[in-house]
Scaffold this motif. Structure first.
Motif, PDB file in Angstrom:
ATOM      1  N   THR A  61       0.826  -1.205   0.000  1.00 39.54           N
ATOM      2  CA  THR A  61       0.000   0.000   0.000  1.00 39.54           C
ATOM      3  C   THR A  61       0.859   1.252   0.000  1.00 39.54           C
ATOM      4  N   ALA A  62       1.990   1.190   0.686  1.00 39.19           N
ATOM      5  CA  ALA A  62       2.900   2.341   0.710  1.00 39.19           C
ATOM      6  C   ALA A  62       3.392   2.652  -0.692  1.00 39.19           C
ATOM      7  N   ALA A  63       3.708   1.622  -1.461  1.00 45.43           N
ATOM      8  CA  ALA A  63       4.181   1.842  -2.832  1.00 45.43           C
ATOM      9  C   ALA A  63       3.086   2.466  -3.685  1.00 45.43           C
ATOM     10  N   ALA A  64       1.866   1.943  -3.563  1.00 48.42           N
ATOM     11  CA  ALA A  64       0.757   2.469  -4.357  1.00 48.42           C
ATOM     12  C   ALA A  64       0.517   3.942  -4.049  1.00 48.42           C
ATOM     13  N   GLY A  65       0.480   4.267  -2.756  1.00 48.81           N
ATOM     14  CA  GLY A  65       0.238   5.654  -2.373  1.00 48.81           C
ATOM     15  C   GLY A  65       1.419   6.552  -2.644  1.00 48.81           C
ATOM     16  N   ALA A  66       2.642   6.073  -2.338  1.00 46.07           N
ATOM     17  CA  ALA A  66       3.836   6.895  -2.507  1.00 46.07           C
ATOM     18  C   ALA A  66       4.088   7.207  -3.975  1.00 46.07           C
ATOM     19  N   VAL A  67       3.984   6.195  -4.829  1.00 49.42           N
ATOM     20  CA  VAL A  67       4.212   6.423  -6.260  1.00 49.42           C
ATOM     21  C   VAL A  67       3.179   7.397  -6.809  1.00 49.42           C
ATOM     22  N   ALA A  68       1.940   7.261  -6.368  1.00 47.01           N
ATOM     23  CA  ALA A  68       0.891   8.170  -6.831  1.00 47.01           C
ATOM     24  C   ALA A  68       1.152   9.598  -6.356  1.00 47.01           C
ATOM     25  N   ILE A  69       1.601   9.751  -5.115  1.00 45.84           N
ATOM     26  CA  ILE A  69       1.892  11.087  -4.585  1.00 45.84           C
ATOM     27  C   ILE A  69       3.054  11.730  -5.336  1.00 45.84           C
ATOM     28  N   VAL A  70       4.126  10.977  -5.509  1.00 44.02           N
ATOM     29  CA  VAL A  70       5.282  11.500  -6.241  1.00 44.02           C
ATOM     30  C   VAL A  70       4.888  11.892  -7.658  1.00 44.02           C
ATOM     31  N   ASN A  71       4.126  11.023  -8.306  1.00 44.77           N
ATOM     32  CA  ASN A  71       3.752  11.282  -9.691  1.00 44.77           C
ATOM     33  C   ASN A  71       2.781  12.455  -9.815  1.00 44.77           C
ATOM     34  N   SER A  72       1.792  12.534  -8.909  1.00 39.99           N
ATOM     35  CA  SER A  72       0.765  13.573  -9.035  1.00 39.99           C
ATOM     36  C   SER A  72       1.317  14.950  -8.689  1.00 39.99           C
ATOM     37  N   PHE A  73       1.983  15.077  -7.538  1.00 40.19           N
ATOM     38  CA  PHE A  73       2.547  16.379  -7.168  1.00 40.19           C
ATOM     39  C   PHE A  73       3.730  16.734  -8.064  1.00 40.19           C
ATOM     40  N   GLY A  74       4.509  15.729  -8.424  1.00 42.88           N
ATOM     41  CA  GLY A  74       5.629  15.986  -9.326  1.00 42.88           C
ATOM     42  C   GLY A  74       5.168  16.475 -10.680  1.00 42.88           C
ATOM     43  N   ASN A  75       4.026  15.969 -11.120  1.00 43.64           N
ATOM     44  CA  ASN A  75       3.517  16.362 -12.430  1.00 43.64           C
ATOM     45  C   ASN A  75       3.006  17.795 -12.470  1.00 43.64           C
ATOM     46  N   LEU A  76       2.959  18.458 -11.332  1.00 44.05           N
ATOM     47  CA  LEU A  76       2.664  19.894 -11.358  1.00 44.05           C
ATOM     48  C   LEU A  76       3.711  20.637 -12.180  1.00 44.05           C
ATOM     49  N   GLY A  77       4.894  20.031 -12.287  1.00 40.69           N
ATOM     50  CA  GLY A  77       5.903  20.600 -13.168  1.00 40.69           C
ATOM     51  C   GLY A  77       5.428  20.634 -14.607  1.00 40.69           C
ATOM     52  N   GLY A  78       4.568  19.674 -14.955  1.00 39.89           N
ATOM     53  CA  GLY A  78       4.003  19.654 -16.294  1.00 39.89           C
ATOM     54  C   GLY A  78       2.978  20.751 -16.506  1.00 39.89           C
ATOM     55  N   PHE A  79       2.408  21.250 -15.410  1.00 43.27           N
ATOM     56  CA  PHE A  79       1.503  22.396 -15.506  1.00 43.27           C
ATOM     57  C   PHE A  79       2.292  23.694 -15.624  1.00 43.27           C
ATOM     58  N   ILE A  80       3.333  23.795 -14.816  1.00 46.05           N
ATOM     59  CA  ILE A  80       4.098  25.037 -14.767  1.00 46.05           C
ATOM     60  C   ILE A  80       4.902  25.268 -16.045  1.00 46.05           C
ATOM     61  N   ALA A  81       5.565  24.226 -16.554  1.00 46.67           N
ATOM     62  CA  ALA A  81       6.493  24.405 -17.682  1.00 46.67           C
ATOM     63  C   ALA A  81       5.829  24.983 -18.930  1.00 46.67           C
ATOM     64  N   PRO A  82       4.765  24.355 -19.474  1.00 42.85           N
ATOM     65  CA  PRO A  82       4.181  24.921 -20.699  1.00 42.85           C
ATOM     66  C   PRO A  82       3.536  26.282 -20.481  1.00 42.85           C
ATOM     67  N   TYR A  83       2.935  26.476 -19.303  1.00 44.32           N
ATOM     68  CA  TYR A  83       2.303  27.770 -19.040  1.00 44.32           C
ATOM     69  C   TYR A  83       3.355  28.872 -18.924  1.00 44.32           C
ATOM     70  N   ALA A  84       4.442  28.578 -18.194  1.00 42.13           N
ATOM     71  CA  ALA A  84       5.503  29.575 -18.012  1.00 42.13           C
ATOM     72  C   ALA A  84       6.176  29.907 -19.337  1.00 42.13           C
ATOM     73  N   LEU A  85       6.423  28.889 -20.162  1.00 40.39           N
ATOM     74  CA  LEU A  85       7.041  29.151 -21.459  1.00 40.39           C
ATOM     75  C   LEU A  85       6.107  29.950 -22.362  1.00 40.39           C
ATOM     76  N   GLY A  86       4.808  29.600 -22.318  1.00 36.12           N
ATOM     77  CA  GLY A  86       3.836  30.344 -23.117  1.00 36.12           C
ATOM     78  C   GLY A  86       3.738  31.791 -22.664  1.00 36.12           C
TER      79      GLY A  86
END
Length: 449
Positions: free
Chosen positions: A380-405
């Motif tokens: 369960t730790a892996a399921a939750g931890a991987v999801a947390i890392v991926n979801s919060f980490g993917n905020l970089g995917g929100f910031i990068a294209p918006y900031a460049l635009g």
């Protein structure tokens, strides 16, 4: 407790057992990996096809670069909100049903993007695309740990994740073909056909998930009973070799390393999102090539990125040090971004090569990075931890294209934004080498306190 049968096994017996295990893992690889790679290719095509649609969509709908950047990035907000619940729910209903739901949903939303006429509609469909795709990537990462031991995962992760780069190999030429040859068909623009032509096949593939995937090794009808027993025993031995793993989600949330993982992934995704969402724009700006030619250039660069991911995974499995391999990839990508920024428009050929190297570096860090949290956490730790890392980490995917635009809209160039991306990847490399736990995937784990 040590298995006495293992202690008394002869070298010949051990050799026979290893040969059987190698054959079993080859069979698992060929059964699972091509299919989930195909799904990941479709996912990346459906999330990043707006990079090609932008070349006409932005003009037809009157969108500014900032509107495009916000729409491209808002995908990750939906991703963030629904990622952890989706991955935890997978623990209850299994990977097969979860992945089918995700794939069918995002395919239909992608197709509906063809109906967008206003910025708010654009933001809405991108949000729901992220919401439906949430849970797929971390779910697959956890799913693969159920089938492969730590010593084999970097290569497997690398091959699977190379699909994100291979999506450019397939998606670039396909998007260019739909954009140029279907423009005006049935009264629809070429950019609308991109979303329809790539979204509907994805929804159909989601239906096939229900009849093809197997949730756990003991359910695999395509393995013999003796093979299943040997596989389950080998996976259990692998878990025993890593006694410091966190198993409960509560323990994982209290572990400061989880947030270090998240920060590193956030920085890495900024680089990934930059090359994914701005590739066609970069090459179009630097050259006078046609859309079709740009599509083939993106295809070739993406193929190099896929090769980089696999080779870095193989390197990691051989030396047993995913931390070193991750740092090297991030440093290489950061250097390429700086070169791209400094030679922007002054040397188109060098700029395109630098962009390709940036893509290779940004992508190649992923499979080796994911080795580490999947050794530190399990269950369960892996399921939750991987999801947390991926979801919060993917905020970089929100910031990068918006900031460049936003940078392009305000200054008329993305040079400063590209330099910023390079700096962020330097930060990621420093965090990896200084703050991540040392792991040896060939032996045991040495967890830093």
């Amino acid at each position: 407790m040590t298995d006495t049968s293992t202690q008394s096994a002869t070298p010949a017996g051990s050799s026979d057992r290893q040969e059987r295990l190698d054959a079993i893992y080859r069979k698992i690889t060929w059964r699972i990996l091509p299919f989930i790679m195909a799904l990941w290719i479709l996912a990346w095509m459906d999330r990043s096809n707006i990079s090609f649609a932008k070349l006409e969509m932005q003009v037809d709908l009157g969108f500014s670069a900032a509107v495009y950047g916000l729409g491209a990035g808002i995908f990750y907000i939906g991703y963030l909100i629904f990622e952890v619940p989706s991955n935890l729910y997978m623990q209850k209903i299994g990977a097969r049903k979860t992945i089918a739901r995700i794939v069918i949903g995002w395919g239909l939303v992608c197709a509906l993007t063809s109906l967008v006429q206003s910025p708010w509609q654009f933001y809405l469909v991108r949000f729901f695309l992220g919401a439906f795709e949430a849970g797929f990537y971390p779910g697959i990462i956890v799913y693969l740990t159920l089938w492969f031991p730590a010593r084999r995962r970097a290569k497997i992760f690398g091959v699977f994740m190379s699909a994100s780069a291979l999506s450019g190999v397939v998606g670039g030429p396909l998007a260019a073909f739909l954009l140029t040859h279907f423009d005006g068909a049935l009264g629809l623009s070429g950019w609308q056909w991109i979303f329809i032509g790539e979204g509907l096949p994805t929804a159909i593939a989601g239906l096939f998930v229900l009849v093809y995937l197997t949730d756990h090794p003991h359910q695999a009808r395509w393995l013999s009973d003796s093979d299943k027993q040997l596989l389950i025993a080998d996976l259990a031995t692998d878990l025993e070799a890593h006694p410091d793993q966190k198993d409960s989600l509560r323990d994982a949330l209290r572990d400061r390393r989880l947030w270090i993982f998240t920060a590193i992934y956030f920085c890495t995704i900024i680089g990934n999102a930059t090359v994914a969402f701005w590739g066609p724009t970069v090459i179009s700006t630097l050259t006078s090539f046609s859309i079709t030619t740009i599509g083939w250039i993106i295809s070739a660069i993406s193929l190099c990125g896929a090769a980089g991911m696999v080779l870095n995974g193989v390197w990691s499995d051989r030396n047993g040090d995913p931390r070193k391999c991750t740092t090297a990839a991030l440093a290489f990508g950061a250097a390429a971004f700086f070169v791209l920024a400094f030679v922007w428009t002054s040397s188109p050929i060098v700029s395109v090569i630098a962009f390709g190297c940036a893509l290779v570096g940004a992508y190649s860090a992923l499979p080796t990075f994911w080795q580490i949290p999947n050794i530190v956490y399990t269950g369960t730790a892996a399921a939750g931890a991987v999801a947390i890392v991926n979801s919060f980490g993917n905020l970089g995917g929100f910031i990068a294209p918006y900031a460049l635009g936003l940078t392009e809209t305000k200054t008329g160039t993305v040079t400063w934004g590209i330099m910023g991306v390079g700096a962020v990847m330097v930060v990621a490399a420093l965090l990896v080498i200084s703050r991540l736990p040392k792991v040896n995937t060939k032996k045991t784990v040495e967890v830093l306190s």
